[in-house]
Scaffold this motif. Structure first.
Motif, short mmCIF file in Angstrom:
data_model
loop_
_atom_site.label_atom_id
_atom_site.label_comp_id
_atom_site.label_asym_id
_atom_site.label_seq_id
_atom_site.Cartn_x
_atom_site.Cartn_y
_atom_site.Cartn_z
N LEU A 37 0.55 -1.18 0.03
CA LEU A 37 -0.05 0.04 -0.02
C LEU A 37 1.02 1.18 -0.10
O LEU A 37 0.60 2.40 -0.62
CB LEU A 37 -1.04 -0.15 1.21
N THR A 38 2.14 1.34 0.88
CA THR A 38 2.68 2.42 0.81
C THR A 38 3.48 2.89 -0.28
O THR A 38 4.27 4.02 -0.41
CB THR A 38 3.86 2.35 1.86
N ASP A 39 3.39 1.91 -1.30
CA ASP A 39 4.05 2.40 -2.75
C ASP A 39 3.22 3.11 -3.73
O ASP A 39 3.71 3.39 -4.50
CB ASP A 39 4.67 0.81 -3.38
N PHE A 40 1.86 3.02 -3.13
CA PHE A 40 0.95 3.53 -4.24
C PHE A 40 0.54 5.08 -3.93
O PHE A 40 0.58 5.63 -2.83
CB PHE A 40 -0.34 2.90 -3.83
N GLN A 41 0.42 5.97 -4.97
CA GLN A 41 -0.16 7.35 -4.86
C GLN A 41 -1.44 7.26 -5.65
O GLN A 41 -1.96 6.27 -6.34
CB GLN A 41 0.76 8.12 -6.11
N VAL A 42 -2.25 8.22 -5.05
CA VAL A 42 -3.65 8.02 -5.51
C VAL A 42 -4.26 9.55 -6.17
O VAL A 42 -3.45 10.34 -5.47
CB VAL A 42 -4.89 7.55 -4.28
N VAL A 43 -5.12 9.75 -6.81
CA VAL A 43 -5.90 10.92 -7.24
C VAL A 43 -7.00 10.80 -6.79
O VAL A 43 -7.95 9.97 -7.04
CB VAL A 43 -5.78 11.13 -8.81
N THR A 44 -7.41 11.77 -5.96
CA THR A 44 -8.78 12.06 -5.48
C THR A 44 -9.54 13.18 -5.76
O THR A 44 -8.87 14.31 -6.36
CB THR A 44 -8.55 11.77 -3.89
N ASP A 45 -10.64 13.28 -5.43
CA ASP A 45 -11.50 14.38 -5.75
C ASP A 45 -11.67 15.27 -4.33
O ASP A 45 -11.40 14.76 -3.36
CB ASP A 45 -12.75 14.37 -6.46
N SER A 46 -12.53 16.17 -4.13
CA SER A 46 -12.56 16.87 -3.09
C SER A 46 -13.41 16.17 -1.84
O SER A 46 -13.08 16.39 -0.65
CB SER A 46 -13.62 18.18 -3.25
N THR A 47 -14.07 15.09 -2.27
CA THR A 47 -15.07 14.04 -1.43
C THR A 47 -13.93 12.89 -0.74
O THR A 47 -14.61 12.38 -0.05
CB THR A 47 -16.04 13.66 -2.01
N GLY A 48 -12.68 12.80 -1.56
CA GLY A 48 -12.07 11.63 -1.16
C GLY A 48 -11.99 10.29 -1.72
O GLY A 48 -11.46 9.51 -1.79
N LYS A 49 -13.02 10.54 -2.92
CA LYS A 49 -13.15 9.63 -3.95
C LYS A 49 -11.99 9.31 -4.74
O LYS A 49 -11.32 10.31 -5.14
CB LYS A 49 -14.19 9.74 -4.96
N VAL A 50 -11.41 8.14 -4.91
CA VAL A 50 -10.21 7.62 -5.63
C VAL A 50 -10.53 7.58 -7.21
O VAL A 50 -11.45 6.57 -7.36
CB VAL A 50 -9.51 6.48 -4.96
N HIS A 51 -9.83 8.46 -7.96
CA HIS A 51 -10.22 8.22 -9.55
C HIS A 51 -9.13 7.64 -9.90
O HIS A 51 -9.47 7.10 -11.17
CB HIS A 51 -10.42 9.53 -10.10
#
Length: 209
Positions: A37-51
């Protein structure tokens, strides 16, 4: 959504339920990725939803980009661009020499990744799981310092000269200390001898009175 409305950050435990959905949709080994998990980067919106998400594994000044997944394939390249900027920052912070990826999306070749030659392929860390196979794309970020072969004979000669110098310095110090000791001993002898003569002289003088 416009790129400015997204936020890119490192994945946290609370993201796992959404990430597992994305990984399973892409038929990725989600149980194994969960442990990374710590290797991952995420893109989220203002609600915290992962896109969108991808991982970068760092080993010995090299990085492997892998396991990308997106909620909507139509916005994949927009999200890739955001994640790519994040990866570049991480690569700079970790002083990486090169990045590798097993992802075949055109975005990565357009970003400068290419097939490695045999010399570069031989430098793929075994922890990336690809050995020396040329099935990864590579992007060189900065020159890798040249490792000069060690001249053992020259190193031994320098060591011997250094040891000789240390031995001579120790001998010089010992001679100096011996000289100082002799001077002190001589001074003490002279003082004692002079004191003895003075006492004898005093006794003789007292006896004649």
């Amino acid at each position: 959504m416009s790129p400015a409305e997204y936020k890119v950050r490192r994945a946290v435990v609370d993201d796992l339920p959404q990430l597992i959905v994305l990984w399973r949709a892409e038929r990725l080994p989600w149980e194994e990725l969960e442990r990374q998990l710590t290797d991952f980067q995420v893109v989220t919106d203002s609600t915290g939803k992962v896109h969108g998400t991808l991982a970068i594994r760092i080993t010995a000044n090299q990085g492997l980009i892998h396991s990308e997944a997106f909620l909507d394939s139509a916005e994949a390249d927009v999200l890739r661009d955001l994640l790519w900027k994040r990866v570049q920052t991480l690569a700079t912070n970790h002083a990486l020499y090169r990045l590798w990826t097993c992802i075949t999306a055109p975005f990565w070749t357009h970003s400068g990744f290419r097939k490695p030659n045999a010399e570069l392929a031989a430098k793929i860390p075994t922890s990336f799981g690809h050995g020396n196979q040329m099935d990864l794309l590579v992007l060189e970020l900065r020159p890798e310092p040249e490792i000069k072969p060690v001249d053992l004979e020259r190193e031994f000669e320098l060591f011997r000269e250094a040891e000789k110098e240390r031995t001579e310095a120790a001998l010089r110090q010992a001679r100096t200390l011996r000289t100082v000791a002799l001077i002190i001993a001589a001074a003490v002898f002279i003082v004692v001898f002079a004191g003895g003569l003075w006492m004898v002289g005093k006794s003789l003088f007292s006896g004649t009175r």
